[in-house]
Scaffold this motif. Structure first.
Motif, PDB file in Angstrom:
ATOM      1  N   ARG A  27      43.085  31.857  30.641  1.00 30.04           N
ATOM      2  CA  ARG A  27      43.155  31.217  29.317  1.00 30.04           C
ATOM      3  C   ARG A  27      44.485  30.486  29.141  1.00 30.04           C
ATOM      4  O   ARG A  27      44.540  29.424  28.536  1.00 30.04           O
ATOM      5  CB  ARG A  27      42.963  32.243  28.214  1.00 30.04           C
ATOM      6  N   ILE A  28      45.556  31.059  29.678  1.00 31.92           N
ATOM      7  CA  ILE A  28      46.873  30.425  29.571  1.00 31.92           C
ATOM      8  C   ILE A  28      46.896  29.105  30.337  1.00 31.92           C
ATOM      9  O   ILE A  28      47.365  28.085  29.836  1.00 31.92           O
ATOM     10  CB  ILE A  28      47.976  31.372  30.091  1.00 31.92           C
ATOM     11  N   LEU A  29      46.368  29.118  31.547  1.00 35.55           N
ATOM     12  CA  LEU A  29      46.418  27.927  32.400  1.00 35.55           C
ATOM     13  C   LEU A  29      45.316  26.925  32.108  1.00 35.55           C
ATOM     14  O   LEU A  29      45.363  25.800  32.599  1.00 35.55           O
ATOM     15  CB  LEU A  29      46.365  28.332  33.876  1.00 35.55           C
ATOM     16  N   GLY A  30      44.321  27.303  31.342  1.00 37.28           N
ATOM     17  CA  GLY A  30      43.221  26.398  31.026  1.00 37.28           C
ATOM     18  C   GLY A  30      41.912  27.019  31.431  1.00 37.28           C
ATOM     19  O   GLY A  30      41.690  27.287  32.618  1.00 37.28           O
ATOM     20  N   ALA A  31      41.045  27.224  30.457  1.00 35.59           N
ATOM     21  CA  ALA A  31      39.798  27.939  30.714  1.00 35.59           C
ATOM     22  C   ALA A  31      38.856  27.178  31.637  1.00 35.59           C
ATOM     23  O   ALA A  31      38.062  27.764  32.352  1.00 35.59           O
ATOM     24  CB  ALA A  31      39.097  28.245  29.390  1.00 35.59           C
ATOM     25  N   ASN A  32      38.939  25.845  31.627  1.00 37.65           N
ATOM     26  CA  ASN A  32      38.002  25.066  32.436  1.00 37.65           C
ATOM     27  C   ASN A  32      38.520  24.805  33.848  1.00 37.65           C
ATOM     28  O   ASN A  32      37.884  24.115  34.624  1.00 37.65           O
ATOM     29  CB  ASN A  32      37.694  23.733  31.746  1.00 37.65           C
ATOM     30  N   GLN A  33      39.676  25.351  34.200  1.00 32.99           N
ATOM     31  CA  GLN A  33      40.246  25.155  35.540  1.00 32.99           C
ATOM     32  C   GLN A  33      39.687  26.211  36.486  1.00 32.99           C
ATOM     33  O   GLN A  33      39.493  27.361  36.114  1.00 32.99           O
ATOM     34  CB  GLN A  33      41.771  25.265  35.483  1.00 32.99           C
ATOM     35  N   SER A  34      39.457  25.831  37.727  1.00 32.45           N
ATOM     36  CA  SER A  34      39.011  26.803  38.725  1.00 32.45           C
ATOM     37  C   SER A  34      40.248  27.366  39.412  1.00 32.45           C
ATOM     38  O   SER A  34      41.032  26.638  39.999  1.00 32.45           O
ATOM     39  CB  SER A  34      38.088  26.143  39.742  1.00 32.45           C
ATOM     40  N   LEU A  35      40.427  28.667  39.300  1.00 38.22           N
ATOM     41  CA  LEU A  35      41.592  29.337  39.847  1.00 38.22           C
ATOM     42  C   LEU A  35      41.155  30.307  40.937  1.00 38.22           C
ATOM     43  O   LEU A  35      40.078  30.882  40.879  1.00 38.22           O
ATOM     44  CB  LEU A  35      42.336  30.097  38.744  1.00 38.22           C
ATOM     45  N   ASP A  36      42.014  30.501  41.908  1.00 38.61           N
ATOM     46  CA  ASP A  36      41.720  31.385  43.026  1.00 38.61           C
ATOM     47  C   ASP A  36      42.910  32.321  43.220  1.00 38.61           C
ATOM     48  O   ASP A  36      44.045  31.859  43.372  1.00 38.61           O
ATOM     49  CB  ASP A  36      41.493  30.548  44.290  1.00 38.61           C
ATOM     50  N   ALA A  37      42.662  33.635  43.186  1.00 39.85           N
ATOM     51  CA  ALA A  37      43.734  34.618  43.311  1.00 39.85           C
ATOM     52  C   ALA A  37      43.459  35.551  44.477  1.00 39.85           C
ATOM     53  O   ALA A  37      42.306  35.860  44.782  1.00 39.85           O
ATOM     54  CB  ALA A  37      43.869  35.424  42.030  1.00 39.85           C
ATOM     55  N   HIS A  38      44.550  35.996  45.099  1.00 39.17           N
ATOM     56  CA  HIS A  38      44.440  36.946  46.196  1.00 39.17           C
ATOM     57  C   HIS A  38      45.419  38.085  45.917  1.00 39.17           C
ATOM     58  O   HIS A  38      46.610  37.858  45.728  1.00 39.17           O
ATOM     59  CB  HIS A  38      44.785  36.283  47.522  1.00 39.17           C
ATOM     60  N   VAL A  39      44.890  39.308  45.906  1.00 44.54           N
ATOM     61  CA  VAL A  39      45.692  40.490  45.631  1.00 44.54           C
ATOM     62  C   VAL A  39      45.784  41.297  46.925  1.00 44.54           C
ATOM     63  O   VAL A  39      44.767  41.640  47.526  1.00 44.54           O
ATOM     64  CB  VAL A  39      45.053  41.357  44.513  1.00 44.54           C
ATOM     65  N   VAL A  40      47.017  41.605  47.334  1.00 40.17           N
ATOM     66  CA  VAL A  40      47.247  42.417  48.525  1.00 40.17           C
ATOM     67  C   VAL A  40      47.971  43.683  48.077  1.00 40.17           C
ATOM     68  O   VAL A  40      49.071  43.621  47.526  1.00 40.17           O
ATOM     69  CB  VAL A  40      48.100  41.664  49.570  1.00 40.17           C
ATOM     70  N   LEU A  41      47.331  44.843  48.305  1.00 37.06           N
ATOM     71  CA  LEU A  41      47.928  46.136  47.985  1.00 37.06           C
ATOM     72  C   LEU A  41      48.308  46.816  49.293  1.00 37.06           C
ATOM     73  O   LEU A  41      47.486  46.926  50.203  1.00 37.06           O
ATOM     74  CB  LEU A  41      46.947  47.017  47.217  1.00 37.06           C
ATOM     75  N   SER A  42      49.549  47.251  49.393  1.00 37.83           N
ATOM     76  CA  SER A  42      49.989  47.935  50.602  1.00 37.83           C
ATOM     77  C   SER A  42      50.790  49.178  50.221  1.00 37.83           C
ATOM     78  O   SER A  42      51.384  49.233  49.144  1.00 37.83           O
ATOM     79  CB  SER A  42      50.838  47.008  51.480  1.00 37.83           C
ATOM     80  N   LYS A  43      50.791  50.150  51.118  1.00 36.84           N
ATOM     81  CA  LYS A  43      51.496  51.398  50.846  1.00 36.84           C
ATOM     82  C   LYS A  43      52.418  51.701  52.019  1.00 36.84           C
ATOM     83  O   LYS A  43      51.992  51.694  53.169  1.00 36.84           O
ATOM     84  CB  LYS A  43      50.508  52.545  50.646  1.00 36.84           C
ATOM     85  N   GLN A  44      53.678  51.960  51.685  1.00 43.03           N
ATOM     86  CA  GLN A  44      54.649  52.357  52.688  1.00 43.03           C
ATOM     87  C   GLN A  44      55.315  53.633  52.203  1.00 43.03           C
ATOM     88  O   GLN A  44      55.949  53.627  51.140  1.00 43.03           O
ATOM     89  CB  GLN A  44      55.689  51.274  52.902  1.00 43.03           C
ATOM     90  N   ARG A  45      55.137  54.684  52.945  1.00 41.71           N
ATOM     91  CA  ARG A  45      55.605  56.020  52.571  1.00 41.71           C
ATOM     92  C   ARG A  45      55.078  56.404  51.203  1.00 41.71           C
ATOM     93  O   ARG A  45      53.885  56.607  51.039  1.00 41.71           O
ATOM     94  CB  ARG A  45      57.123  56.095  52.643  1.00 41.71           C
ATOM     95  N   HIS A  46      55.905  56.450  50.190  1.00 47.18           N
ATOM     96  CA  HIS A  46      55.455  56.877  48.863  1.00 47.18           C
ATOM     97  C   HIS A  46      55.360  55.714  47.863  1.00 47.18           C
ATOM     98  O   HIS A  46      54.995  55.917  46.721  1.00 47.18           O
ATOM     99  CB  HIS A  46      56.402  57.952  48.309  1.00 47.18           C
TER     100      HIS A  46
END
Length: 190
Positions: free
Chosen positions: A29-48
């Motif tokens: 909504r902030i960037l524009g509702a009619n815009q096509s956006l593509d997001a990539h989420v990378v979750l990684s764990k190192q020790r704790h």
């Protein structure tokens, strides 16, 4: 909005994905509702510590944020909060800041106007005398040139006069095209 999740030694639940999708909707909504956006989420764990990196491709720009916490969703939430702030900060640059595209090598409009003598198109000076409108011109060649170069500029630009500084004497000169087709040179005394 398309969101892709990648987990490295950590998984994210469907409930957490639903919560994150609400934050992504707010960013869209902030960037524009009619815009096509593509997001990539990378979750990684190192020790704790869990680290979340969110990359958002929006309007030919890439926004990248990271967040870290002991809990995976808390790290993702922190990253999405940063992304929301970054999107708000860059909204005008990404959405509203359309710039006029120029051909490579073409000068900026201000420079082109100065070189072409666009000041000739200024409105007439206050009032007309005897039915003649007086138009003020401030177009002077930017560098000293010779008489021959001034003659070539006069022919190239299809104008009736050119004001320039003479290369040899340093005087301000005006080269005029007369009605009979001949050229007339007017030189200043100083």
């Amino acid at each position: 909005m398309m969101v892709h999740y990648t987990g490295r030694q950590v998984d994210i639940s469907d409930q957490d994905k639903d919560k994150a999708s609400k934050k992504f909707e707010k960013i869209q909504r902030i960037l524009g509702a009619n815009q096509s956006l593509d997001a990539h989420v990378v979750l990684s764990k190192q020790r704790h510590m869990c680290e979340a990196e969110v990359t958002l491709h929006a309007l030919h720009h890439t926004l990248v944020v990271t967040g870290s916490n002991a809990d995976a969703f808390a790290a993702l939430s922190q990253a999405l909060t940063k992304l929301e702030k970054q999107a708000t900060r860059n909204k005008h640059k990404l959405v509203d800041g359309k710039r006029v595209e120029r051909q490579r090598g073409e000068p900026a409009p201000v420079v082109a106007a100065a070189l072409n003598g666009a000041a000739d198109h200024e409105p007439p000076v206050e009032g007309e005398q005897d039915g003649l409108a007086v138009i003020r011109s401030v177009a002077v060649e930017p560098k000293p040139i010779s008489l021959e170069e001034a003659r070539m500029h006069l022919e190239d630009r299809d104008r009736d006069q050119i004001t320039y500084r003479d290369l040899e004497s340093g005087r301000l000169c005006v080269l005029l095209r007369r009605r009979d087709g001949g050229l007339e040179l007017v030189e200043t005394s100083a």
